[in-house]
Scaffold this motif. Structure first.
Motif, mmCIF file in Angstrom:
data_model
loop_
_atom_site.group_PDB
_atom_site.id
_atom_site.type_symbol
_atom_site.label_atom_id
_atom_site.label_comp_id
_atom_site.label_asym_id
_atom_site.label_seq_id
_atom_site.Cartn_x
_atom_site.Cartn_y
_atom_site.Cartn_z
ATOM 1 N N LEU B 250 0.809 -1.211 0.000
ATOM 2 C CA LEU B 250 0.000 0.000 0.000
ATOM 3 C C LEU B 250 0.855 1.279 0.000
ATOM 4 O O LEU B 250 0.737 2.093 -0.916
ATOM 5 C CB LEU B 250 -0.949 -0.045 1.198
ATOM 6 N N PRO B 251 1.731 1.460 0.986
ATOM 7 C CA PRO B 251 2.552 2.670 0.940
ATOM 8 C C PRO B 251 3.460 2.726 -0.285
ATOM 9 O O PRO B 251 3.695 3.808 -0.825
ATOM 10 C CB PRO B 251 3.372 2.605 2.231
ATOM 11 N N LEU B 252 3.955 1.558 -0.724
ATOM 12 C CA LEU B 252 4.857 1.556 -1.874
ATOM 13 C C LEU B 252 4.123 1.962 -3.151
ATOM 14 O O LEU B 252 4.677 2.694 -3.975
ATOM 15 C CB LEU B 252 5.496 0.172 -2.051
ATOM 16 N N THR B 253 2.882 1.495 -3.312
ATOM 17 C CA THR B 253 2.128 1.873 -4.501
ATOM 18 C C THR B 253 1.920 3.377 -4.546
ATOM 19 O O THR B 253 2.062 4.014 -5.593
ATOM 20 C CB THR B 253 0.757 1.175 -4.507
ATOM 21 N N THR B 254 1.593 3.944 -3.391
ATOM 22 C CA THR B 254 1.403 5.392 -3.333
ATOM 23 C C THR B 254 2.689 6.106 -3.751
ATOM 24 O O THR B 254 2.660 7.052 -4.544
ATOM 25 C CB THR B 254 1.021 5.800 -1.905
ATOM 26 N N LEU B 255 3.802 5.625 -3.232
ATOM 27 C CA LEU B 255 5.084 6.260 -3.537
ATOM 28 C C LEU B 255 5.415 6.146 -5.033
ATOM 29 O O LEU B 255 5.820 7.125 -5.670
ATOM 30 C CB LEU B 255 6.171 5.583 -2.694
ATOM 31 N N VAL B 256 5.238 4.940 -5.589
ATOM 32 C CA VAL B 256 5.531 4.733 -7.007
ATOM 33 C C VAL B 256 4.645 5.636 -7.857
ATOM 34 O O VAL B 256 5.113 6.298 -8.794
ATOM 35 C CB VAL B 256 5.314 3.249 -7.395
ATOM 36 N N ALA B 257 3.364 5.712 -7.502
ATOM 37 C CA ALA B 257 2.441 6.531 -8.290
ATOM 38 C C ALA B 257 2.852 7.993 -8.252
ATOM 39 O O ALA B 257 2.870 8.674 -9.284
ATOM 40 C CB ALA B 257 1.024 6.366 -7.756
ATOM 41 N N LEU B 258 3.215 8.478 -7.085
ATOM 42 C CA LEU B 258 3.621 9.878 -6.965
ATOM 43 C C LEU B 258 4.869 10.152 -7.794
ATOM 44 O O LEU B 258 4.944 11.146 -8.527
ATOM 45 C CB LEU B 258 3.910 10.216 -5.500
ATOM 46 N N ASP B 259 5.854 9.250 -7.680
ATOM 47 C CA ASP B 259 7.098 9.434 -8.421
ATOM 48 C C ASP B 259 6.853 9.389 -9.920
ATOM 49 O O ASP B 259 7.387 10.195 -10.674
ATOM 50 C CB ASP B 259 8.113 8.346 -8.033
ATOM 51 N N LEU B 260 6.051 8.421 -10.343
ATOM 52 C CA LEU B 260 5.776 8.278 -11.770
ATOM 53 C C LEU B 260 5.099 9.534 -12.295
ATOM 54 O O LEU B 260 5.477 10.083 -13.330
ATOM 55 C CB LEU B 260 4.885 7.049 -11.991
ATOM 56 N N GLY B 261 4.108 10.007 -11.548
ATOM 57 C CA GLY B 261 3.411 11.222 -11.960
ATOM 58 C C GLY B 261 4.370 12.387 -12.087
ATOM 59 O O GLY B 261 4.369 13.123 -13.084
ATOM 60 N N ALA B 262 5.234 12.540 -11.064
ATOM 61 C CA ALA B 262 6.158 13.664 -11.067
ATOM 62 C C ALA B 262 7.155 13.559 -12.221
ATOM 63 O O ALA B 262 7.431 14.545 -12.917
ATOM 64 C CB ALA B 262 6.896 13.718 -9.733
ATOM 65 N N LEU B 263 7.679 12.347 -12.466
ATOM 66 C CA LEU B 263 8.679 12.175 -13.524
ATOM 67 C C LEU B 263 8.052 12.339 -14.906
ATOM 68 O O LEU B 263 8.689 12.870 -15.823
ATOM 69 C CB LEU B 263 9.337 10.803 -13.415
ATOM 70 N N LEU B 264 6.810 11.899 -15.053
ATOM 71 C CA LEU B 264 6.154 12.026 -16.359
ATOM 72 C C LEU B 264 5.900 13.483 -16.702
ATOM 73 O O LEU B 264 5.807 13.853 -17.861
ATOM 74 C CB LEU B 264 4.827 11.256 -16.365
ATOM 75 N N GLY B 265 5.770 14.307 -15.690
ATOM 76 C CA GLY B 265 5.593 15.731 -15.936
ATOM 77 C C GLY B 265 6.864 16.380 -16.444
ATOM 78 O O GLY B 265 6.858 17.549 -16.833
ATOM 79 N N GLY B 266 7.960 15.635 -16.486
ATOM 80 C CA GLY B 266 9.215 16.170 -16.993
ATOM 81 C C GLY B 266 10.205 16.407 -15.886
ATOM 82 O O GLY B 266 9.850 16.871 -14.818
ATOM 83 N N THR B 267 11.479 16.047 -16.130
ATOM 84 C CA THR B 267 12.524 16.296 -15.158
ATOM 85 C C THR B 267 13.430 17.364 -15.737
ATOM 86 O O THR B 267 14.210 17.098 -16.654
ATOM 87 C CB THR B 267 13.334 15.026 -14.885
#
Lengths: 537, 341
Positions: B250-267
């Protein structure tokens, strides 16, 4: 002295953690088809002894002496072989059934993994068949539904049966049951104890039963070993130990067990006490509804009570019966509906904000767990004075005087004001909680399971302290407990609650002496009694 | 199903707020995109005309309205004979690139997706493995190494780590290309080769969070009653580790989703260092040239992705832990049958 029926023999077992001796020289024998009870209060080392024999002692613990299972030495065995012993020859049941399985896995998944290891069983169909068989053998009526459930979907009693079924997989010789019924309601406890007894008779396993409860010992044990501070104080058959205890500590333990007979005696003596004074609390038609996902839940449904100064009203019921909700409703902590709700003759609901707070401030509360209801970083004096500080009208000197007086009421020396909670024992902490509740001289004290987290000898003392405080200060008290015997020994009036409704209400003598409702009778019959099997039938 | 709808509605609300804030910020900023289009010399009349053509002559909330409408029906800029059409879903039109923003973002999105997905896979795999191993050997050498590395990586700035990677691995050792991007369509070999350094850099920077979360939660889980019960039943430690990790889903999915969202927005920084033409690079260029439509469009897409990732994680919660499910079965209230058994 070892005979063929000896299954587990502990010989001078020592356990030390970080150089501190926890268990010193435990001798104990578990025989096939017999239950050996290891009895002691918290901190006596009973759990750690059992865990150490199967290699589950905490990291850094040093185990010496001997523990032989069927002649094989377990102390000093390598982790691998020890795991094989646990997997194939020992079954284990712990205290908290609700937390014994991973919350995100179905029961069937636990069986799949356990059966693969303990019975070398694979293949969905065979595992399902064996799971069904095991669950049915512990008296679960619908094994398939149970297997398809997650732990939170099962009741405490159902979960403990599931855990026992898991422990019985692989057909172990030895069953270790560590406080298997302590977290359960009495009526459920009775069922589990009967199940354990049946398992012992049918399967000829030996059981090492760890418990603090002499009642449980009296109900099912064959042999008893009494442990105090890591040392054995008494060993013998259940008949010898319970009927004719030789060690003073054992006798102390036995007298501290709340007994219904004594409770009744007290109730009869208390009956007929004058009903004097205006009622402190008058409630009629009280209902409380909790809204939660998927609809409302009626925790209390049209209950009522009336308590006069100096009286104790006992609320008895099993978990989920609404007894704690009732206590919270009286303290204004939950939204209520009621046709009558009066504290000291006034309905707090009709008052303005400030006046309402003042009205509810006459209600003191004591909760179950003294360890978590005191701020661990604040001194006893600060915690006890906190209600005065919140009120803000008491001078410093006056507050100090009242703290000392409140501590005196619970029989604690005034020098304790400078101590921190961790420097106190559980019973002392609970007395501090009571002192805090009494410092504003409440007209009503709500005590919610104040002794349930305490050892029996300490429980008896705390109850005595509470009784004296009430006699002295003449406040009204609502005493909430799951334990009928405790309530009976203290209360003038008793209400038996079930699923939010009052099934029986009356004086303690009426309710406990001649219960009218079938549920009250079931509750009374479920109370474990050390002497039940000793007296001739 | 109602809570799911509520969550979707809440996500839309968040998007609107982000968009409104973006508009408000750039409306307040002392930049005038029309000034560049107007050219030199620029008379006040020309400037006014340019503003009108680009749609910058109206108040910011009216522009926000047109932006939202354009998402659905498209938009036409200009008047008379000079017309620029931007087809739905229109994210605005860049008068510097002379292209609609949707196309600009669409061109760069594959680059960002490649960077983001690879980085998330790598950082979660490394972080979870390191955390689990450290938890198992609590206090041991490996645990200390993991803790030390995670402190360094969590506090190191992206440009330092990225530049160091370029200098050492690409320039000194010549093992990998120092930058640039190859299309996946031209073969996965060159594509992956160009992305290894950005992936590793991001994984190093973000993996520490996973390692720390997994380490502390694993230690907690392994001390819980269910782990003790499993151990007492004779289950091997590896199986118990899996139980513990499953409880961390559960916590890991939240973390992965947040990171993926942030990275997809561009680094922004990583793309700049490795010369990757992704969304971050686009946003950076647009900021330096005051290309307002591109800034707003990229910000909008970035927030959309973060919101979507959050929404997905939210909706997945009850699937990962049934206790969070609505209308789940509860223990039956005790019945007479149970009490008499």
């Amino acid at each position: 002295m070892t005979t063929a029926s000896d299954l587990l023999v502990l010989d001078a077992l020592h356990v030390a953690i970080a150089g501190r001796t926890i268990v010193s020289g435990l001798d104990l024998t578990v025989r096939r088809g017999r239950i050996t009870a290891l009895v002691g209060e918290s901190g006596s080392g009973k759990s750690i002894s059992a865990l150490s024999t199967i290699g589950l002692q905490p990291a850094g613990a040093e185990v010496r002496g001997s523990a032989r299972l069927d002649g094989e030495e377990l102390v000093g065995l390598a982790p691998g072989p020890l795991r094989q012993v646990r997997a194939h020859r020992v079954g284990t049941v712990f205290q908290e059934p609700g937390q014994s399985l991973s919350p995100v896995m179905k029961v069937s998944a636990a069986f799949r993994d356990v059966l693969a290891v303990r019975e070398d069983l694979r293949g969905a169909a065979r595992v399902r068949e064996r799971t069904r068989e095991l669950l049915a053998s512990v008296g679960l009526p619908d094994p398939d539904r149970t297997a398809a459930s997650y732990p939170h979907e099962l009741s405490g009693g159902e979960m403990q049966r599931v855990v026992i079924a898991l422990a019985l997989s692989g057909d172990p010789d030895l069953l270790i049951a560590d406080e298997p019924t302590t977290a359960l309601d009495v009526t459920v406890q009775r069922g589990i104890l009967e199940l354990l007894r049946r398992i012992v008779e049918e399967r000829a396993v030996g059981v090492l039963l760890i418990t603090h409860d002499m009642g449980v010992v009296g109900e099912i044990a064959d042999e008893v070993v009494v442990l105090k501070d890591g040392a054995v104080v008494e060993t013998g058959s259940v008949r010898e130990v319970l009927g004719n205890a030789s060690a003073p500590y054992t006798r102390e333990l036995l007298t501290a067990v709340p007994r219904l007979a004594e409770a009744l005696e007290h109730a009869s003596a208390a009956d007929g006490a004058a009903e004097e004074g205006e009622p402190v609390v008058r409630v009629e038609g009280l209902s409380v509804e909790y809204r939660r996902r998927g609809g409302a839940h009626r925790a209390l449904d049209g209950v009522g009570m009336e308590i006069r100064p100096g009286q104790i009203h006992g609320l008895v019921g099993e978990s989920g019966s609404g007894k704690s909700t009732w206590g919270k409703a009286l303290a204004g902590l939950v939204p209520v509906e009621a046709s009558t709700l009066e504290l000291g003759g006034v309905d707090p609901r009709t008052l303005g904000r400030a006046a309402r707070r003042a009205a509810y401030a006459q209600v003191g509360m004591v909760f179950q767990n003294p360890a978590s209801s005191l701020n661990p970083r604040r001194t006893v004096g600060w915690s006890v004075a906190e209600p005065l500080q919140l009120e803000g009208t008491t001078s410093r000197a006056d507050a100090a005087r009242r703290v000392a007086a409140a501590l005196e009421q619970v029989r604690l020396p005034a020098s304790y004001t400078r101590r921190l909670p961790h420097e106190l024992s559980g019973g002392q902490r609970q007395r501090v909680s009571i002192a805090r509740a009494l410092i504003r001289r409440p007209s009503l004290l709500v005590a919610d399971e104040p002794t349930s987290a305490l050892d029996v000898t300490i429980q008896a003392h705390v109850i005595e302290v509470l009784r004296e405080a009430i006699e002295e200060a003449r406040f009204a008290c609502v005493f909430i407990s799951h334990d009928l015997a405790v309530v009976g020994s203290l209360a003038d009036h008793v209400t038996v609650l079930r699923a939010g409704r009052a099934v029986e209400q009356g004086t303690a003598r009426e309710v406990l002496g001649s219960p009218q409702h079938e549920y009250t009778r079931a509750l009374l019959a479920s109370i474990p009694d050390p002497e039940r099997r000793l007296s001739p039938r | 199903m109602i809570p799911a709808l509520q969550r979707v509605a809440r996500s839309l609300g968040v998007l609107l707020v982000v968009l409104a804030l973006t508009y408000a910020i750039f409306y307040l900023a002392p930049i005038d995109p029309a000034l560049r289009m107007c050219g030199k010399p620029c008379s006040p009349e020309d400037l006014e005309a340019a503003r009108g053509f680009m749609g910058f002559d109206r108040p910011w909330w009216a522009q926000l309205g047109s932006f939202l409408a354009a998402l659905v029906v498209g938009r036409t800029y200009g008047s008379g004979d000079v017309l620029v059409h931007c087809a739905a879903p229109c994210l605005g039109y860049s008068f510097q690139y002379h292209q609609d923003v949707t196309t600009l973002i669409g061109e760069r999105f594959p680059v960002t997706v490649s960077v983001a997905i690879g980085a998330v896979v790598l950082q979660s795999a490394l972080g979870i493995a390191a955390g689990a191993l450290a938890a198992r050997r609590q206090g041991g050498i490996l645990d200390r190494v993991v803790t030390a590395v995670s402190v360094i990586s969590a506090s190191a700035p992206a440009f330092v780590v990225g530049l160091l990677a370029v200098v050492v691995v690409a320039l000194r050792l010549g093992l990998l290309p120092s930058g640039g991007y190859e299309n996946l369509a031209d073969g996965p070999g060159p594509w992956a080769l160009h992305l290894i350094l950005p992936w590793a850099t991001l994984a190093f920077l973000n993996g520490a969070v996973y390692a720390r979360l997994v380490r502390s939660s694993m230690i907690e889980q392994l001390g819980l009653d269910y782990a003790r019960t499993a151990r007492a039943a004779g289950l091997p430690e590896r199986r118990i580790d899996r139980y513990a990790l499953r409880n961390l889903a559960l916590p890991l999915t939240t973390l992965v989703a947040l990171d993926l969202g942030a990275l997809l927005g561009g680094t922004v920084i990583t793309e700049r260092i490795f010369g990757l033409p992704g969304l971050g690079a686009l946003l950076l260029d647009a900021t330096s040239t005051a290309d307002l439509p591109v800034i707003v469009g990229t910000t909008f897409v970035g927030s959309l992705l973060i919101v979507l990732a959050n929404l997905a994680a939210d909706l997945a919660r009850p699937l990962l832990d049934r206790r969070l499910a609505v209308g789940g079965r509860r223990p039956a209230t005790p019945t007479t049958q149970e009490t008499s058994s």
